[in-house]
Design a protein around this motif. Sequence first.
Motif, PDB file in Angstrom:
ATOM      1  N   CYS A  35       0.807  -1.223   0.000  1.00 32.17           N
ATOM      2  CA  CYS A  35       0.000   0.000   0.000  1.00 32.17           C
ATOM      3  C   CYS A  35       0.849   1.286   0.000  1.00 32.17           C
ATOM      4  O   CYS A  35       1.750   1.453   0.813  1.00 32.17           O
ATOM      5  N   LEU A  36       0.496   2.177  -0.919  1.00 32.14           N
ATOM      6  CA  LEU A  36       1.225   3.442  -1.038  1.00 32.14           C
ATOM      7  C   LEU A  36       0.562   4.547  -0.211  1.00 32.14           C
ATOM      8  O   LEU A  36       0.976   5.702  -0.259  1.00 32.14           O
ATOM      9  N   GLY A  37      -0.472   4.192   0.512  1.00 30.04           N
ATOM     10  CA  GLY A  37      -1.112   5.158   1.410  1.00 30.04           C
ATOM     11  C   GLY A  37      -2.016   6.147   0.686  1.00 30.04           C
ATOM     12  O   GLY A  37      -2.286   7.222   1.202  1.00 30.04           O
ATOM     13  N   ALA A  38      -2.460   5.781  -0.510  1.00 30.93           N
ATOM     14  CA  ALA A  38      -3.349   6.673  -1.260  1.00 30.93           C
ATOM     15  C   ALA A  38      -4.555   5.865  -1.747  1.00 30.93           C
ATOM     16  O   ALA A  38      -5.010   6.024  -2.882  1.00 30.93           O
ATOM     17  N   CYS A  39      -5.070   4.994  -0.857  1.00 33.26           N
ATOM     18  CA  CYS A  39      -6.114   4.025  -1.236  1.00 33.26           C
ATOM     19  C   CYS A  39      -7.362   4.707  -1.810  1.00 33.26           C
ATOM     20  O   CYS A  39      -8.048   4.129  -2.647  1.00 33.26           O
ATOM     21  N   GLY A  40      -7.674   5.921  -1.345  1.00 35.45           N
ATOM     22  CA  GLY A  40      -8.856   6.630  -1.828  1.00 35.45           C
ATOM     23  C   GLY A  40      -8.755   6.991  -3.299  1.00 35.45           C
ATOM     24  O   GLY A  40      -9.758   7.325  -3.931  1.00 35.45           O
ATOM     25  N   SER A  41      -7.558   6.931  -3.846  1.00 30.59           N
ATOM     26  CA  SER A  41      -7.349   7.271  -5.269  1.00 30.59           C
ATOM     27  C   SER A  41      -6.906   6.049  -6.059  1.00 30.59           C
ATOM     28  O   SER A  41      -6.222   6.175  -7.070  1.00 30.59           O
ATOM     29  N   ALA A  42      -7.277   4.864  -5.580  1.00 30.38           N
ATOM     30  CA  ALA A  42      -6.863   3.626  -6.241  1.00 30.38           C
ATOM     31  C   ALA A  42      -7.415   3.537  -7.667  1.00 30.38           C
ATOM     32  O   ALA A  42      -8.499   4.072  -7.913  1.00 30.38           O
TER      33      ALA A  42
END
Length: 166
Positions: free
Chosen positions: A124-131
């Motif tokens: 996870c790149l820590g930008a899950c809301g913009s997957a």
Amino acid sequence: MSFKITEEFRAKADKLRARYPRPDAALIPLLHELQREAGYVPEEGMDELARLLGLPYSRVKAVVTFYTMFDREPVGKYHLQLCRNISCHMAGAPDLLAHLKRALGIDEGETTKDGLFTLSTVECLGACGSAPVMQVNDGYFEKLDTAKLDALLDDLRHGRVVPGGR
Ligand code: FES
């Protein structure tokens, strides 16, 4: 490949170290600096950094292996790191990975013959809301689809976008 820390790097390291109350706090900024200088984080560089900061080598190695932003092998000019975790997976990352492999003619962990692209998958790149998300060098590219990927590869090939780093 053998790597030697330059005097210039040593001077930068001294300056950076002086900014922090404890030498170990300078480790991550110095690893970034090392990666900028060498193109990746070589074993010899980790060894030298451990000595410069007075830290055990195992501590430096643990940090480098924990963070996917540090490359332990030489990579292409653009390191494509596609997130493979759940949100990105559900938003189509597997199809994007297949598309990238086809478009570049390489597998994960490989670099194109022209040295431009290295392909990896990461946690996870820590930008899950913009997957789905992909990191390229120090830049993030979000809400990707195959058309956006094609446009991005084209822009990178022609130097129309600078994702940061190296
Ligand atoms: S799951 Fe891909 S950014 Fe978090």
